[in-house]
Motif scaffolding. Sequence first.
Motif, PDB file in Angstrom:
ATOM      1  N   ALA A   1      -2.745   2.533  -2.781  1.00  0.00           N
ATOM      2  CA  ALA A   1      -3.923   1.718  -2.459  1.00  0.00           C
ATOM      3  C   ALA A   1      -4.639   1.238  -3.710  1.00  0.00           C
ATOM      4  O   ALA A   1      -5.120   0.101  -3.777  1.00  0.00           O
ATOM      5  CB  ALA A   1      -4.871   2.528  -1.569  1.00  0.00           C
ATOM      6  N   GLU A   2      -4.719   2.083  -4.728  1.00  0.00           N
ATOM      7  CA  GLU A   2      -5.448   1.712  -5.940  1.00  0.00           C
ATOM      8  C   GLU A   2      -4.794   0.541  -6.653  1.00  0.00           C
ATOM      9  O   GLU A   2      -5.459  -0.424  -7.042  1.00  0.00           O
ATOM     10  CB  GLU A   2      -5.539   2.926  -6.868  1.00  0.00           C
ATOM     11  CG  GLU A   2      -6.353   2.670  -8.132  1.00  0.00           C
ATOM     12  CD  GLU A   2      -6.470   3.916  -8.989  1.00  0.00           C
ATOM     13  OE1 GLU A   2      -6.964   3.796 -10.131  1.00  0.00           O
ATOM     14  OE2 GLU A   2      -6.061   5.008  -8.535  1.00  0.00           O
ATOM     15  N   ARG A   3      -3.480   0.613  -6.817  1.00  0.00           N
ATOM     16  CA  ARG A   3      -2.782  -0.478  -7.496  1.00  0.00           C
ATOM     17  C   ARG A   3      -2.793  -1.746  -6.646  1.00  0.00           C
ATOM     18  O   ARG A   3      -2.896  -2.855  -7.176  1.00  0.00           O
ATOM     19  CB  ARG A   3      -1.355  -0.039  -7.817  1.00  0.00           C
ATOM     20  CG  ARG A   3      -0.599  -1.001  -8.700  1.00  0.00           C
ATOM     21  CD  ARG A   3       0.642  -0.353  -9.268  1.00  0.00           C
ATOM     22  NE  ARG A   3       0.293   0.582 -10.326  1.00  0.00           N
ATOM     23  CZ  ARG A   3       1.000   1.658 -10.623  1.00  0.00           C
ATOM     24  NH1 ARG A   3       2.090   1.947  -9.939  1.00  0.00           N
ATOM     25  NH2 ARG A   3       0.642   2.458 -11.605  1.00  0.00           N
ATOM     26  N   ASP A  20      -5.203  -2.633  -4.588  1.00  0.00           N
ATOM     27  CA  ASP A  20      -6.541  -3.209  -4.739  1.00  0.00           C
ATOM     28  C   ASP A  20      -6.654  -3.979  -6.050  1.00  0.00           C
ATOM     29  O   ASP A  20      -7.259  -5.060  -6.102  1.00  0.00           O
ATOM     30  CB  ASP A  20      -7.600  -2.101  -4.687  1.00  0.00           C
ATOM     31  CG  ASP A  20      -7.762  -1.519  -3.295  1.00  0.00           C
ATOM     32  OD1 ASP A  20      -7.298  -2.166  -2.336  1.00  0.00           O
ATOM     33  OD2 ASP A  20      -8.331  -0.422  -3.162  1.00  0.00           O
ATOM     34  N   GLY A  21      -6.057  -3.436  -7.123  1.00  0.00           N
ATOM     35  CA  GLY A  21      -6.081  -4.136  -8.396  1.00  0.00           C
ATOM     36  C   GLY A  21      -5.310  -5.447  -8.343  1.00  0.00           C
ATOM     37  O   GLY A  21      -5.739  -6.460  -8.905  1.00  0.00           O
ATOM     38  N   ARG A  57       0.840  -1.205   0.000  1.00  0.00           N
ATOM     39  CA  ARG A  57       0.000   0.000   0.000  1.00  0.00           C
ATOM     40  C   ARG A  57       0.879   1.261   0.000  1.00  0.00           C
ATOM     41  O   ARG A  57       0.580   2.238  -0.681  1.00  0.00           O
ATOM     42  CB  ARG A  57      -0.929   0.007   1.210  1.00  0.00           C
ATOM     43  CG  ARG A  57      -1.895   1.210   1.247  1.00  0.00           C
ATOM     44  CD  ARG A  57      -2.874   1.109   2.399  1.00  0.00           C
ATOM     45  NE  ARG A  57      -3.826   0.011   2.197  1.00  0.00           N
ATOM     46  CZ  ARG A  57      -3.796  -1.156   2.861  1.00  0.00           C
ATOM     47  NH1 ARG A  57      -2.847  -1.365   3.779  1.00  0.00           N
ATOM     48  NH2 ARG A  57      -4.677  -2.087   2.629  1.00  0.00           N
TER      49      ARG A  57
END
Length: 655
Positions: A130-132, A134-135, A125
């Motif tokens: 966080a976005e990557r 989550d992916g 993270r």
Amino acid sequence: MRRSADIDALQHVLSAALGSPDPVCSLRRLDRGTGAFVALDAAVVERPTLVGGGSPYHPSSPAPSRHALDELVRRAETLGVPQILVPNVRRSDDTSALRAAGLVPVAAQSECVVRLTGEVDEILRTRIGAERLDGLRRRDREVSLGVTWERIRLSELDGSPWARDAFVTLHRRQAERHDGHANLYNADALDVLAHGPLADRTELLVRRQQDAVVQAGLITTSHNGRGIYSLTQAIDHDDPAARDGLFAASVYRLYLHARRSGLEWVHLGRGDVPRMRRLGADLFVPLDHWLRAPGLASPEEAGAEHPLSEYAAPPVTGVPVPGPARFRQVPRFDTIDLSSNTNPFLGASGEYPHLDTTELAGTYLATIATLPGHEGVDALSADHLLFSSGSVDGVMLLLAALASPGERVCVTPPTFPLYGHFAHLLRLPVVEVPLHGDDLSQLDTDRILAADPRVTILCDPNNPAGTRLDPEQVHDLVVHGRGLVVIDEAYVEFSEKPSYARLIAQHDNLIVLRTLSKAWGLAGARCGIALAQPGIIDALRRVQVPFGFTNASQHAVRDRLTDVRRVLAGIRRIRAERDRMASALTEHPAVARVFPSETNFLFVRLHKHERVMDQLRGAGIVVADTGRVIPDTCRITIGDRRANTALLEALSSAL
């Protein structure tokens, strides 16, 4: 792999893959799509080459000794092979024996390592966002719904012939996709590996979709038992995007496996640095292939030590960089360290901090080069940077390394008081040349130059005034002064005017100090940065106590540097709140004047100074009382909205 026995084992695997008693083949067969040899003459690429002293497989090889190279040369002569290749040698190794034997470096891809310093998701993270993350997790869940994850110890592979056949088939197809480059993991190679000394430490990873194997790879535990090398991965899919997705999901699964097993790192092999960084890699070690070929000329020697700066104090010129700090560019994650006399039974905190901060220095420079006002910073390298225990530590280092007792140090009050404090401790006379002008932004350059100081220390943006100095006057000091000019830029990220870091490469008497304590929100990590010409940085290293930059601080800095959007958002919030507070304080009857600020604080002149300060203390609010420096003033840090509102209310109560 950093153990000669492991490299020897992989040499036998290579010979088996090539179907030869000796590892001899053309460079083209070994290229495997990386393009490392594409710039060489076609005759060199096609000529038979003896591979020795290292392995073309993913782990890097220790630089061979002079004796081992002599043996390799004799072997090539016996075989009648005109060329020698020693692959994947770390650039930080001692390569003098390779040069003496007539080998020439050919740049290879860096090896990429993920260091597991905590829980996997928390690490990723901070490193990739966080976005990557989550992916990555979503892809892992999707893959896991229909694809199994199996590990088979290689020493037990004879009991799983289906896995062996699938591994061989997938690697053959992968080689065909790479324009027919040699398949270094054919059936013969796998059998030799499965019955060799690495078999007990190596596992075959298999991912099956129903009965079909869609991915097969090899991982091996390092000889120090602290990490995993990923030797190879082959995926049965013609769609590159699908292959990348399955690879990323499997890498994430490998991190989880390593962490559950108590391991500290995963070696992903050689690869594209931006791609591997997106997968969480945080250590990138440059590699070279070393080649001896007829007519191949050696380029200018790279990586030589820079000459020591002429500004180094006489005692510094006669001493080396102390102790283990001499090996600061040597990564040691995969060695067994029995040199430090530490306690191995009380966890990782019993070890000394990492000294291989070259990659972290490069990350810092690349990060700030993207910020406004930092054009030209990309001309700097890790040789221009020194990490210290806070920028205050950097002040002490530079005064000790670059000035001798009796040489003058110039400061420009009002300014940060520790400049003069450290100078006095080191028996350096302090010359004070006060700032002037309504905003305390003007230098008396004539007086400073006339004092002919060894070191002039400027605080820009200024603490406590919050204003920027006149850049033309600063430039005059750098160009016309005989001594060093040190610019402390602790607050520069809050300013809309450019940093002087862009000028480091142009001036050998300029030092810029930075910190991650302010805009970057890492005051507890104690990370300061000195930027200067390499010869000055070398002088500072000779004075610096090794191991002051702790592992915890390094991890915090690395993670924060990969989260620039959050930092920039915080800077915008501070600026907005600073403007709100400046407006409110300007209208406040307790305030006589608010100085313009390009920092995260406001310098304020008060009516009834003592009464206001007493009222703030009574309200439980602490501000910096600068009344002894500039009468009737204080310095107010910009806090969050609740804290700032509380300050305004307390000021009103003081009327």
